[in-house]
Motif scaffolding. Structure first.
Motif, PDB file in Angstrom:
ATOM      1  N   ASP A  91       0.845  -1.189   0.000  1.00  0.00           N
ATOM      2  CA  ASP A  91       0.000   0.000   0.000  1.00  0.00           C
ATOM      3  C   ASP A  91       0.886   1.246   0.000  1.00  0.00           C
ATOM      4  O   ASP A  91       2.065   1.189   0.346  1.00  0.00           O
ATOM      5  CB  ASP A  91      -0.892   0.021   1.242  1.00  0.00           C
ATOM      6  N   PHE A  92       0.302   2.385  -0.365  1.00  0.00           N
ATOM      7  CA  PHE A  92       1.053   3.635  -0.303  1.00  0.00           C
ATOM      8  C   PHE A  92       1.431   3.935   1.154  1.00  0.00           C
ATOM      9  O   PHE A  92       0.568   3.887   2.038  1.00  0.00           O
ATOM     10  CB  PHE A  92       0.234   4.795  -0.867  1.00  0.00           C
ATOM     11  N   PRO A  93       2.696   4.260   1.419  1.00  0.00           N
ATOM     12  CA  PRO A  93       3.143   4.490   2.802  1.00  0.00           C
ATOM     13  C   PRO A  93       2.914   5.911   3.295  1.00  0.00           C
ATOM     14  O   PRO A  93       3.223   6.220   4.444  1.00  0.00           O
ATOM     15  CB  PRO A  93       4.642   4.186   2.719  1.00  0.00           C
ATOM     16  N   ALA A  94       2.403   6.806   2.437  1.00  0.00           N
ATOM     17  CA  ALA A  94       2.174   8.200   2.821  1.00  0.00           C
ATOM     18  C   ALA A  94       1.067   8.768   1.937  1.00  0.00           C
ATOM     19  O   ALA A  94       0.519   8.072   1.071  1.00  0.00           O
ATOM     20  CB  ALA A  94       3.465   9.009   2.673  1.00  0.00           C
ATOM     21  N   ASN A  95       0.746  10.024   2.178  1.00  0.00           N
ATOM     22  CA  ASN A  95      -0.286  10.723   1.403  1.00  0.00           C
ATOM     23  C   ASN A  95       0.362  11.599   0.335  1.00  0.00           C
ATOM     24  O   ASN A  95       1.492  12.063   0.500  1.00  0.00           O
ATOM     25  CB  ASN A  95      -1.121  11.619   2.322  1.00  0.00           C
ATOM     26  N   ALA A  96      -0.380  11.868  -0.740  1.00  0.00           N
ATOM     27  CA  ALA A  96       0.082  12.776  -1.782  1.00  0.00           C
ATOM     28  C   ALA A  96      -1.025  13.782  -2.085  1.00  0.00           C
ATOM     29  O   ALA A  96      -2.189  13.409  -2.252  1.00  0.00           O
ATOM     30  CB  ALA A  96       0.453  12.014  -3.049  1.00  0.00           C
ATOM     31  N   LEU A  97      -0.642  15.072  -2.152  1.00  0.00           N
ATOM     32  CA  LEU A  97      -1.603  16.138  -2.380  1.00  0.00           C
ATOM     33  C   LEU A  97      -1.059  17.110  -3.412  1.00  0.00           C
ATOM     34  O   LEU A  97       0.137  17.432  -3.404  1.00  0.00           O
ATOM     35  CB  LEU A  97      -1.892  16.862  -1.062  1.00  0.00           C
ATOM     36  N   ALA A  98      -1.923  17.602  -4.294  1.00  0.00           N
ATOM     37  CA  ALA A  98      -1.526  18.578  -5.311  1.00  0.00           C
ATOM     38  C   ALA A  98      -1.411  19.961  -4.679  1.00  0.00           C
ATOM     39  O   ALA A  98      -2.398  20.491  -4.172  1.00  0.00           O
ATOM     40  CB  ALA A  98      -2.536  18.591  -6.447  1.00  0.00           C
ATOM     41  N   LEU A  99      -0.225  20.533  -4.684  1.00  0.00           N
ATOM     42  CA  LEU A  99      -0.021  21.880  -4.145  1.00  0.00           C
ATOM     43  C   LEU A  99      -0.413  22.951  -5.147  1.00  0.00           C
ATOM     44  O   LEU A  99      -0.555  24.125  -4.790  1.00  0.00           O
ATOM     45  CB  LEU A  99       1.446  22.075  -3.751  1.00  0.00           C
ATOM     46  N   SER A 100      -0.564  22.566  -6.402  1.00  0.00           N
ATOM     47  CA  SER A 100      -0.966  23.467  -7.476  1.00  0.00           C
ATOM     48  C   SER A 100      -1.768  22.632  -8.468  1.00  0.00           C
ATOM     49  O   SER A 100      -1.814  21.401  -8.338  1.00  0.00           O
ATOM     50  CB  SER A 100       0.281  24.054  -8.159  1.00  0.00           C
ATOM     51  N   ASP A 170      13.555  29.664  -5.439  1.00  0.00           N
ATOM     52  CA  ASP A 170      12.208  29.624  -4.866  1.00  0.00           C
ATOM     53  C   ASP A 170      12.165  28.514  -3.819  1.00  0.00           C
ATOM     54  O   ASP A 170      12.660  27.414  -4.062  1.00  0.00           O
ATOM     55  CB  ASP A 170      11.193  29.338  -5.984  1.00  0.00           C
ATOM     56  N   LEU A 171      11.554  28.781  -2.671  1.00  0.00           N
ATOM     57  CA  LEU A 171      11.453  27.767  -1.612  1.00  0.00           C
ATOM     58  C   LEU A 171      10.644  26.558  -2.060  1.00  0.00           C
ATOM     59  O   LEU A 171      10.802  25.460  -1.532  1.00  0.00           O
ATOM     60  CB  LEU A 171      10.811  28.371  -0.362  1.00  0.00           C
ATOM     61  N   GLY A 172       9.737  26.743  -3.023  1.00  0.00           N
ATOM     62  CA  GLY A 172       8.943  25.622  -3.522  1.00  0.00           C
ATOM     63  C   GLY A 172       7.745  25.299  -2.662  1.00  0.00           C
ATOM     64  O   GLY A 172       6.996  24.366  -2.959  1.00  0.00           O
ATOM     65  N   MET A 173       7.557  26.038  -1.566  1.00  0.00           N
ATOM     66  CA  MET A 173       6.420  25.819  -0.667  1.00  0.00           C
ATOM     67  C   MET A 173       6.245  27.074   0.175  1.00  0.00           C
ATOM     68  O   MET A 173       7.162  27.904   0.260  1.00  0.00           O
ATOM     69  CB  MET A 173       6.647  24.597   0.219  1.00  0.00           C
ATOM     70  N   ASN A 174       5.072  27.246   0.776  1.00  0.00           N
ATOM     71  CA  ASN A 174       4.896  28.400   1.654  1.00  0.00           C
ATOM     72  C   ASN A 174       5.583  28.124   2.990  1.00  0.00           C
ATOM     73  O   ASN A 174       6.010  27.005   3.271  1.00  0.00           O
ATOM     74  CB  ASN A 174       3.421  28.768   1.819  1.00  0.00           C
ATOM     75  N   LYS A 175       5.683  29.155   3.822  1.00  0.00           N
ATOM     76  CA  LYS A 175       6.475  29.027   5.047  1.00  0.00           C
ATOM     77  C   LYS A 175       5.819  28.114   6.077  1.00  0.00           C
ATOM     78  O   LYS A 175       6.499  27.507   6.897  1.00  0.00           O
ATOM     79  CB  LYS A 175       6.778  30.404   5.617  1.00  0.00           C
TER      80      LYS A 175
END
Length: 229
Positions: A91-100, A170-175
């Motif tokens: 099974d997938f060991p973590a979650n995946a979410l679209a940041l954009s 670019d940090l690639g993510m918000n703070k």
């Protein structure tokens, strides 16, 4: 088919494959789209395939029963994710979410495993990626358990600079997401960014960071230079 094949040829996972191998991969690769904030898969979900990012950014994260989040990876164009269970059939060991908004390519496990049985060399690049991801996770565990938060932040900024080959990136993510990634609070992270700017080590504008004094930042990352508020 040609556009799909050209994209596969440029990814870190399949770079260097022959035209025949790329054509075989293209035939079992399917486009998928996700909106910003949409869950791609969840921890414990059967892993029936893996993904490549054509456009967009994806967050891979774990979540505790109390809702506390730990970001494992922030991934961008051309990068794979969900590939680990392909070999193990888990099974997938973590979650995946679209940041954009994301345009992804999906490769089903069953069809991909069949290709590997016919041509084992397809798996060699994947093994290299899996090894790199394992090293990243080991480094993260070490940083979260042994390093001060200031050292984690300085190390991460130096890492991003090395990845891009530039002092400005670019940090690639918000703070808030970066705070979760580094295992600290947004308030503490903001104070650290402010202190690094006052010391003349970096310049920050939104998610854009410029390293002004690499040597000084490296001393903080290594724990050589004391960092206090």
């Amino acid at each position: 088919m040609e556009n799909k094949k050209d994209f596969l040829a440029q990814t870190i996972l399949f770079k260097g494959l022959s035209q025949e191998q790329l054509e075989a991969l293209s035939r079992i690769t399917y486009p998928k789209s996700f909106k910003k904030g949409e869950i791609i898969f969840t921890e414990g979900e059967p892993a029936r395939g893996f993904y490549l990012i054509h456009q967009g950014r994806v967050k891979i994260f774990k979540e505790s029963p109390s809702g506390k989040e730990q970001i494992l990876h922030i991934l961008g164009d051309g990068e794979p994710f969900g590939e680990v269970p392909v070999f193990a059939g888990l099974d997938f060991p973590a979650n995946a979410l679209a940041l954009s908004p994301c345009k992804l390519f999906y490769i089903p496990r069953q069809e991909f495993v069949a290709l590997i049985r016919e041509d084992p060399s397809l798996a060699l690049n994947m093994l290299g990626i899996l090894s790199r991801r394992l090293r990243q996770l080991v480094n993260m565990v070490e940083a979260l358990s042994l390093k001060e938060v200031s050292e984690r932040l300085a190390s991460y900024l130096l890492y991003l600079s090395e990845q891009t080959g530039k002092p400005h990136f670019d940090l690639g993510m918000n703070k808030s997401q970066l705070a979760s990634f580094l295992g600290t609070s947004p308030e503490t992270l903001s104070r650290m960014f402010s202190k690094l700017q006052r010391l003349g080590l970096i310049r920050v504008k939104g998610k854009e960071v410029e390293i002004l004094a690499r040597e000084g930042l490296a001393e903080i990352a290594a724990g050589i230079k004391l960092f206090s508020f």
